[in-house]
Design an enzyme around this catalytic site. Structure first.
Site, short mmCIF file in Angstrom:
data_model
loop_
_atom_site.label_atom_id
_atom_site.label_comp_id
_atom_site.label_asym_id
_atom_site.label_seq_id
_atom_site.Cartn_x
_atom_site.Cartn_y
_atom_site.Cartn_z
N SER A 243 -4.28 6.03 6.18
CA SER A 243 -5.12 7.04 5.57
C SER A 243 -5.05 8.34 6.37
O SER A 243 -4.70 8.34 7.54
CB SER A 243 -6.55 6.53 5.45
OG SER A 243 -7.00 6.17 6.73
N CYS B 83 -2.97 10.78 5.99
CA CYS B 83 -1.62 11.26 6.25
C CYS B 83 -1.01 11.92 5.01
O CYS B 83 0.20 12.15 4.95
CB CYS B 83 -0.73 10.13 6.74
SG CYS B 83 -1.17 9.53 8.38
N GLY B 84 -1.82 12.17 3.98
CA GLY B 84 -1.34 12.96 2.84
C GLY B 84 -0.58 12.18 1.80
O GLY B 84 0.36 12.69 1.20
N SER C 8 -16.11 11.46 -0.07
CA SER C 8 -16.46 11.59 -1.49
C SER C 8 -15.18 11.48 -2.32
O SER C 8 -14.09 11.80 -1.84
CB SER C 8 -17.19 12.90 -1.75
OG SER C 8 -16.44 13.99 -1.29
N THR D 3 -1.57 11.01 -1.27
CA THR D 3 -1.71 11.54 -2.63
C THR D 3 -0.97 12.87 -2.76
O THR D 3 -0.34 13.15 -3.79
CB THR D 3 -3.21 11.68 -3.00
OG1 THR D 3 -3.82 10.40 -2.84
CG2 THR D 3 -3.39 12.10 -4.44
N HIS E 244 0.87 -1.19 0.00
CA HIS E 244 0.00 0.00 0.00
C HIS E 244 0.91 1.23 0.00
O HIS E 244 1.05 1.91 1.02
CB HIS E 244 -0.88 -0.07 1.26
CG HIS E 244 -1.98 0.93 1.30
ND1 HIS E 244 -2.55 1.33 2.48
CD2 HIS E 244 -2.63 1.60 0.32
CE1 HIS E 244 -3.52 2.21 2.23
NE2 HIS E 244 -3.58 2.39 0.93
C1 OXD Z 1 -7.85 3.67 1.02
C2 OXD Z 1 -7.99 4.15 -0.37
O1 OXD Z 1 -6.70 3.44 1.44
O2 OXD Z 1 -9.12 4.35 -0.83
O3 OXD Z 1 -8.86 3.53 1.72
O4 OXD Z 1 -6.96 4.28 -1.05
MN MN Z 2 -5.23 3.42 -0.14
#
Ligand code: OXD
Ligand code: MN
Length: 587
Positions: A250, A252-253, A370, A255, A228
């Protein structure tokens, strides 16, 4: 018409067709003409809404059911023969029992509907990294989204040929009944079954279900890793690009980091950051003994709220054409909006539930989860290597979490084994806003807690075993952008400024800079992180790099407790690392 004569494929589809009893079957060939036909069809049923084509060409809007807006971890199962092989962090049921249960729920679930057959590839079709899947679904939204997130169409079937080696995925919205919602993985059969949901994370089966839960099992058997992780490349003024992969829980920035824009100082010198992927990395050992990573996806399934021209202009730009928005605000003129996009919430808009929305009433317009589904090739900083079938060579692996006090801005593990320990103790603190309780530590090893398709103890052993096979190992680091002062304010500016830390990480990987040894690993010398034009003082940096031994002793207790869940499955090497940490803290 079937797109293949592959017997294993046809037999399985026939078996599933007999179970779910659709009115018709339609193979998805990947052609634009067929996708357009489905968009038209989706508009007729109300599944899809066409957005303002001048502002957002090729973009559509979709709402999922109000009770169906997120991944359902409590209804996600790993069904292998033995419970201990799923481990203490997964839900488990015996395969026979689960198949029997699901058969009842799936029986006739597509009556009166079309069953779409989606052949898709994770990775570039025909490349040695690629793995193929077929998803059967009764959702047009799923077909259109899979065509963005993965490589879909007849060429996938051609590449599969006669082989029975594909991942079987059956999805039905059924009645969208939350009580009968199941997301189930049968690793021994390479099979995924998802029912009674229409939310992306539960139903776009190529992503978490295949590319992480099933693929983590395949990786273990075939000596590679499904993680991941985002993948990014940093280009220096000499034009050399160095790559890292990074895992964060999730919120934690991830993207934002994947699409980082370096501070002006760096841009002027000629530094650039290239995004290879924002969520999943498949990692193999190359002929040169290094680790090589690909992003098996073809698009981004990003959280919309908080995405703005300021926080992440590259992500926003990625969504401006050929994208699908889910559960955001729909504006009067066929546009989209979400909290954090700008400071001008639209008037006369519909909220994520489709109700008239008054921003002044204090309610949220967009659901906090969303999403947008956007083609990777829309991203202004997508790496030129994105489609390279060999992937990119990793110099560093980075773990991170949200820690108010414990973890320093950055530290480096002593070696691979210690790095596996660092990944295994990953944790994030919940914020007051999220849970009401500040500083509750949630362990999320390698950010894989909800995605590891087998026993986490065996997964750590796999990481250790891989270490024995990799001749030129990447260095392993931990970062924490979220240290706070005594008033709870973030000390480090984050976002693009994180480039300064990435620069140090790369310098360490290429032996260009020294470091100090601390009880938890190597930390930077204060003068070695470039603070020019950052607004951060050396004193503040010192604070960001301090290690509070008392806090770490408590941390070690928490790790011991967490490890105790895994019994004999905990590799002894990790226990030794924990002991070493405790000894170092006592010195
Ligand atoms: C998650 C994703 O980690 O949607 O939930 O990427
Ligand atoms: Mn993910």
């Amino acid at each position: 018409m079937a797109l293949t004569a592959n017997k294993a494929v046809l037999n399985w589809i026939e078996e599933m067709r007999t179970l779910v009893k659709p009115e018709s079957v339609m193979w998805i060939d990947g052609s634009e003409a067929q996708l357009e036909q489905l968009r038209q069809e989706g508009m007729k049923t109300g599944e899809m809404i066409k957005l303002n084509q001048e502002k957002l060409p090729g973009c559509y809007y979709h709402r999922s059911a109000v009770n169906d807006v997120a991944r359902v971890e409590d209804r996600t199962f790993i069904c292998c023969e033995k419970e201990e092989d799923a481990g203490p962090t997964n839900n488990w049921m015996a395969p026979d029992e689960m198949y029997a249960k699901l058969k009842k729920i799936f029986d006739g679930s597509m009556a009166g509907r079309t069953m779409y057959v989606i052949p898709y590839s994770m990775g570039v079709v025909g490349s040695p990294f690629a793995k193929y899947g077929i998803e059967l679904t009764d959702s047009i939204y799923v077909v259109l989204s899979m065509a963005i997130m993965t490589r879909v169409g007849k060429n996938v079937m051609d590449a599969l040929g006669d082989s029975p080696d594909f991942v079987k995925g059956l999805h039905s919205k059924a009645e969208l009944d939350a009580e009968k919602r199941y997301i189930v993985h049968f690793p021994q059969d390479n099979t995924i079954m998802s029912v009674n949901s229409g939310y992306g994370g539960n139903v776009l089966l190529g992503k978490k279900c295949f590319a992480l839960r099933i693929a983590s099992n395949l990786g273990r058997q075939e000596n590679w890793m499904a993680e991941h992780m985002l993948i990014l490349g940093i280009e220096n003024p000499a034009g050399e690009v160095r790559y890292l992969a990074a895992a964060f829980p999730s919120a934690c920035g991830k993207t934002n980091l994947a699409m980082l824009i370096p501070p002006e100082l760096y841009r002027k010198k000629g530094y650039k950051v290239w995004c290879v992927g924002d969520d999943i990395a498949w990692i193999r050992i190359g002929e040169d003994g290094r680790l090589w990573a690909v992003n098996p996806e073809n698009g981004f399934f990003g959280v919309a709220p908080g995405t703005s021209a300021k926080s992440n202009p590259n992500a926003l730009a990625s969504t401006r054409k050929n994208s699908i928005f889910t559960n955001v605000v729909l504006t009067e003129d066929g546009g989209v909006w979400w909290e954090g996009l700008d400071k001008n919430p639209p008037k006369n808009a519909l909220n994520w539930k489709g109700e008239p929305w008054d921003p002044a009433d204090g309610s949220k317009g967009a659901h906090p989860n969303s999403r947008f589904t956007a083609p990777a090739k829309n991203c202004p900083c997508i790496s030129p290597e994105f489609e390279n079938p060999k992937g990119v060579p990793l110099s560093a692996i980075v773990f991170g979490g949200r820690r108010a006090k414990t973890a320093p801005l950055v530290y480096q593990s002593r070696d691979w084994q210690h790095g596996v320990f660092v990944g295994s103790i990953m944790a994030s603190e919940t914020t007051a806003a999220a849970t009401g309780a500040v500083g509750v530590v949630r362990r999320d090893p390698m950010a894989m807690l909800p995605f590891c398709g087998y026993n986490m103890g065996d997964y750590w052993q796999h990481w250790l075993d891989m270490g024995e096979l990799i001749q030129n190992k990447p260095k392993i680091f931990n970062v924490n952008w979220f240290r706070t002062d005594d008033d709870g304010n973030f000390i480090w500016p984050g976002f693009g400024e994180n480039m300064r830390v990435l620069e140090w990480i790369m310098a360490r990987c290429f032996d260009e800079v020294d470091a100090d040894m601390s009880p938890i690993g190597y930390i930077p010398k204060v003068e070695d992180i470039n603070l020019e034009e950052s607004g951060v003082s050396r004193e503040t940096l010192c604070e960001l790099l301090t290690i509070d031994k008392e806090l770490w002793k408590k941390e070690a207790e928490g790790i011991r407790e967490f490890y105790s869940k895994f019994g004999d499955k905990l590799p002894h090497e990790l226990m030794e690392e924990l002991q070493k940490l405790e000894d170092n803290l006592d010195k």
